[in-house]
Design a protein around this motif. Structure first.
Motif, mmCIF file in Angstrom:
data_model
loop_
_atom_site.group_PDB
_atom_site.id
_atom_site.type_symbol
_atom_site.label_atom_id
_atom_site.label_comp_id
_atom_site.label_asym_id
_atom_site.label_seq_id
_atom_site.Cartn_x
_atom_site.Cartn_y
_atom_site.Cartn_z
ATOM 1 N N ASP A 117 0.615 -1.505 0.077
ATOM 2 C CA ASP A 117 -0.195 0.316 0.114
ATOM 3 C C ASP A 117 0.745 1.101 0.074
ATOM 4 N N CYS A 118 1.550 0.948 -0.702
ATOM 5 C CA CYS A 118 2.803 2.944 -1.136
ATOM 6 C C CYS A 118 3.103 2.525 -2.428
ATOM 7 N N HIS A 119 1.971 3.017 -3.495
ATOM 8 C CA HIS A 119 1.662 3.663 -4.126
ATOM 9 C C HIS A 119 2.452 5.250 -4.611
ATOM 10 N N ILE A 120 1.871 6.283 -4.131
ATOM 11 C CA ILE A 120 2.583 7.171 -4.263
ATOM 12 C C ILE A 120 4.797 7.163 -4.241
ATOM 13 N N MET A 121 5.207 6.380 -2.194
ATOM 14 C CA MET A 121 5.665 7.019 -2.735
ATOM 15 C C MET A 121 6.924 5.815 -2.889
ATOM 16 N N GLY A 122 6.252 5.025 -3.116
ATOM 17 C CA GLY A 122 7.047 4.379 -4.413
ATOM 18 C C GLY A 122 7.316 4.913 -5.390
ATOM 19 N N ILE A 123 6.545 5.491 -6.306
ATOM 20 C CA ILE A 123 6.717 6.102 -7.250
ATOM 21 C C ILE A 123 7.759 7.353 -6.937
ATOM 22 N N ALA A 124 7.728 7.768 -6.022
ATOM 23 C CA ALA A 124 8.300 8.725 -5.861
ATOM 24 C C ALA A 124 10.081 8.278 -5.457
ATOM 25 N N ILE A 125 9.908 7.422 -4.809
ATOM 26 C CA ILE A 125 11.454 6.545 -5.028
ATOM 27 C C ILE A 125 11.788 5.986 -5.737
ATOM 28 N N LEU A 126 10.920 5.673 -7.042
ATOM 29 C CA LEU A 126 11.596 4.661 -7.788
ATOM 30 C C LEU A 126 12.177 6.109 -8.672
ATOM 31 N N PHE A 127 11.644 7.422 -8.498
ATOM 32 C CA PHE A 127 12.428 8.147 -9.512
ATOM 33 C C PHE A 127 13.603 8.990 -8.634
ATOM 34 N N ILE A 128 13.879 9.142 -7.981
ATOM 35 C CA ILE A 128 14.485 9.619 -6.780
ATOM 36 C C ILE A 128 15.547 9.183 -6.647
ATOM 37 N N SER A 129 15.556 8.126 -6.636
ATOM 38 C CA SER A 129 16.926 6.808 -6.070
ATOM 39 C C SER A 129 17.167 6.781 -7.287
ATOM 40 N N GLY A 130 17.025 6.537 -8.504
ATOM 41 C CA GLY A 130 17.566 6.503 -9.689
ATOM 42 C C GLY A 130 17.670 5.253 -10.300
ATOM 43 N N LEU A 131 16.351 4.263 -9.277
ATOM 44 C CA LEU A 131 16.017 2.805 -9.879
ATOM 45 C C LEU A 131 15.460 3.212 -11.563
ATOM 46 N N LEU A 132 14.454 3.626 -10.952
ATOM 47 C CA LEU A 132 14.037 4.236 -13.067
ATOM 48 C C LEU A 132 15.046 4.282 -14.212
ATOM 49 N N PHE A 133 15.847 4.845 -13.749
ATOM 50 C CA PHE A 133 17.054 4.926 -14.816
ATOM 51 C C PHE A 133 17.830 3.909 -14.236
ATOM 52 N N ILE A 134 18.156 2.662 -14.228
ATOM 53 C CA ILE A 134 18.628 1.379 -13.393
ATOM 54 C C ILE A 134 17.678 0.400 -14.960
ATOM 55 N N ASN A 135 16.294 0.895 -14.625
ATOM 56 C CA ASN A 135 15.924 -0.310 -15.491
ATOM 57 C C ASN A 135 15.991 0.555 -16.505
ATOM 58 N N TRP A 136 16.243 1.345 -17.197
ATOM 59 C CA TRP A 136 16.631 2.147 -18.965
ATOM 60 C C TRP A 136 18.352 1.614 -19.230
ATOM 61 N N ASP A 137 18.786 1.774 -18.484
ATOM 62 C CA ASP A 137 20.623 1.684 -18.085
ATOM 63 C C ASP A 137 20.722 0.106 -18.521
ATOM 64 N N GLN A 138 20.439 -0.313 -17.396
ATOM 65 C CA GLN A 138 20.402 -2.115 -16.695
ATOM 66 C C GLN A 138 19.045 -2.840 -16.907
ATOM 67 N N ALA A 139 18.789 -3.377 -18.375
ATOM 68 C CA ALA A 139 17.484 -3.789 -18.411
ATOM 69 C C ALA A 139 17.212 -4.880 -17.763
ATOM 70 N N ARG A 140 18.370 -5.667 -18.214
ATOM 71 C CA ARG A 140 18.221 -6.957 -17.854
ATOM 72 C C ARG A 140 17.912 -7.327 -16.191
ATOM 73 N N GLN A 141 19.178 -6.214 -15.411
ATOM 74 C CA GLN A 141 19.384 -6.554 -13.620
ATOM 75 C C GLN A 141 17.912 -5.993 -13.497
ATOM 76 N N GLY A 142 17.510 -4.846 -14.700
ATOM 77 C CA GLY A 142 16.489 -3.940 -13.718
ATOM 78 C C GLY A 142 14.765 -5.059 -13.473
ATOM 79 N N VAL A 143 15.064 -5.728 -14.431
ATOM 80 C CA VAL A 143 13.678 -6.917 -14.290
ATOM 81 C C VAL A 143 14.077 -7.401 -12.803
ATOM 82 N N SER A 144 15.473 -8.136 -12.789
ATOM 83 C CA SER A 144 15.758 -8.998 -11.809
ATOM 84 C C SER A 144 15.547 -8.218 -10.654
ATOM 85 N N ILE A 145 15.673 -6.648 -10.228
ATOM 86 C CA ILE A 145 15.871 -6.139 -8.981
ATOM 87 C C ILE A 145 14.017 -6.172 -8.720
ATOM 88 N N SER A 146 13.240 -5.634 -9.764
ATOM 89 C CA SER A 146 11.899 -6.009 -9.128
ATOM 90 C C SER A 146 11.100 -7.232 -9.089
#
Length: 360
Positions: A117-146
């Motif tokens: 139950d953390c969609h709002i903050m989850g999305i915010a942290i997805l951006f500011i933590s850099g995980l979204l960038f890792i998904n765009w850059d390191q696509a395979r490991q991004g899937v594994s992390i998620s």
């Protein structure tokens, strides 16, 4: 600045849609937020340091598949091979293959955020933590992390077979996820919070003051035959700047705060974060080893929202989130620490499909 404005606009729009859904007791806004994230991710072009490498990898796999050439080591991670086989006949297979990776990754993050139950903050942290960038850059490991972030629920629920299933699902995307198999038993370790915090802060201070860990990992890596040639060619071990070391110390403060405030029942998240923090700090400069820590430190997608919901820790955690946000803004403006995701470009630009930016 234009890219920063775009990223902040997308983040705030997604958070706003989720908030609208919560207020109106509907899932439509939540679904809309994730559709926006997926669309922005799919239509990107040449975004991520490894984007051009993925283009070549997928073209090479397509060539092998079309000509019945044995895949050899190129087929060690089945997900990208399967997706390449499915989309090999399209005009631009790499777009569909990388797009499918993003859909899978964001899909599992959706499930994890829904579970907690953390969609709002989850999305915010997805951006500011850099995980979204890792998904765009390191696509395979991004899937594994998620997938691993989602699979943590099965450790808590003591469902071994389900956890093993999702770990092997993650291995299909990136073989390094296999290292997470023993983490099923991490729930049996009672966290020693003050000891954990002390170790993290001492390591972070030591890292800021010296290059000991960099030289340590350099000596270890260059003694292994496989990595001996990699180290020089690809800077798998590199001296990091004082500014980056201070950033790591701040991360240490963030992780320590989370560990301190997490409820005792969240021992899985506490132990995950502690192990990840230790690996991340010690391996700073040893990029491939540091990437192992991503499976653990990005559990902050779940743990930060949990801590923010607690009144006694809300002010401290908000301060830490603000610090992460400022680092994020600085990174996007200066194009440092963004994994090659600045400036943003799309498949609708004049650069597509024949231009590829130079990578340092």
């Amino acid at each position: 600045m234009a890219t920063l404005f775009l990223y902040l606009l997308v983040m705030l729009a997604c958070m706003g849609l989720v908030n609208w859904s919560n207020q109106n007791n509907t899932k439509l806004g939540i679904y809309g937020a994730y559709v926006i994230l997926i669309v922005v991710s799919i239509i990107r072009y040449d975004i991520g340091n490894d984007y051009s490498a993925y283009m070549e990898m997928i073209r090479f796999l397509s060539y092998k598949l079309e000509n019945n050439i044995p895949l050899g080591v190129d087929g060690k991670e089945p997900l990208i091979t399967i997706l390449t086989y499915i989309f090999r006949g399209t005009a631009y297979p790499f777009l569909w293959v990388l797009g499918a990776h993003v859909i899978i990754s964001i899909g599992f993050l959706y499930l994890a955020f829904e579970e907690n139950d953390c969609h709002i903050m989850g999305i915010a942290i997805l951006f500011i933590s850099g995980l979204l960038f890792i998904n765009w850059d390191q696509a395979r490991q991004g899937v594994s992390i998620s997938i691993i972030i989602y699979a943590i629920k099965y450790i808590k629920e003591k469902q071994l077979l389900k956890y093993v299933f999702f770990v092997f699902l993650a291995v299909m995307a990136h073989y390094s996820a296999l290292l997470l198999l023993p983490f099923y038993f991490i729930d049996r370790i009672k966290p020693q919070k003050f000891l954990y915090i002390g170790i993290i802060l001492v390591l972070a201070l030591s890292n800021a003051a010296t290059n000991f860990f960099v030289y340590l990992f350099e000596n270890v890596i260059t003694s292994v035959p496989y990595w001996e040639t990699k180290e020089t060619s690809y800077s798998y071990v590199q001296i990091v700047s004082l500014g980056y070391k201070l950033r790591i110390f701040f991360y240490g403060l963030v992780w320590s705060s989370i560990i301190y405030y997490l409820p005792d029942k969240e021992r899985v998240l506490t132990n995950f974060l502690f192990i990840g923090a230790v690996i991340f700090i010690m391996a700073s400069g040893a990029l491939n080893i540091m990437r192992i820590s991503f499976y653990m430190i990005f559990t902050t997608m779940i743990s930060i929202p949990i801590v923010l919901k607690m009144e006694k820790s809300r002010i401290v955690m908000l301060a830490m989130v603000c610090g992460l946000f400022l680092f994020y803004v600085r990174d996007v403006i200066t194009d440092t620490g963004t994994n090659g995701c600045v400036p943003y470009d799309t498949i609708f630009s004049e650069n597509f499909p024949n231009y590829s930016r130079s990578r340092m």
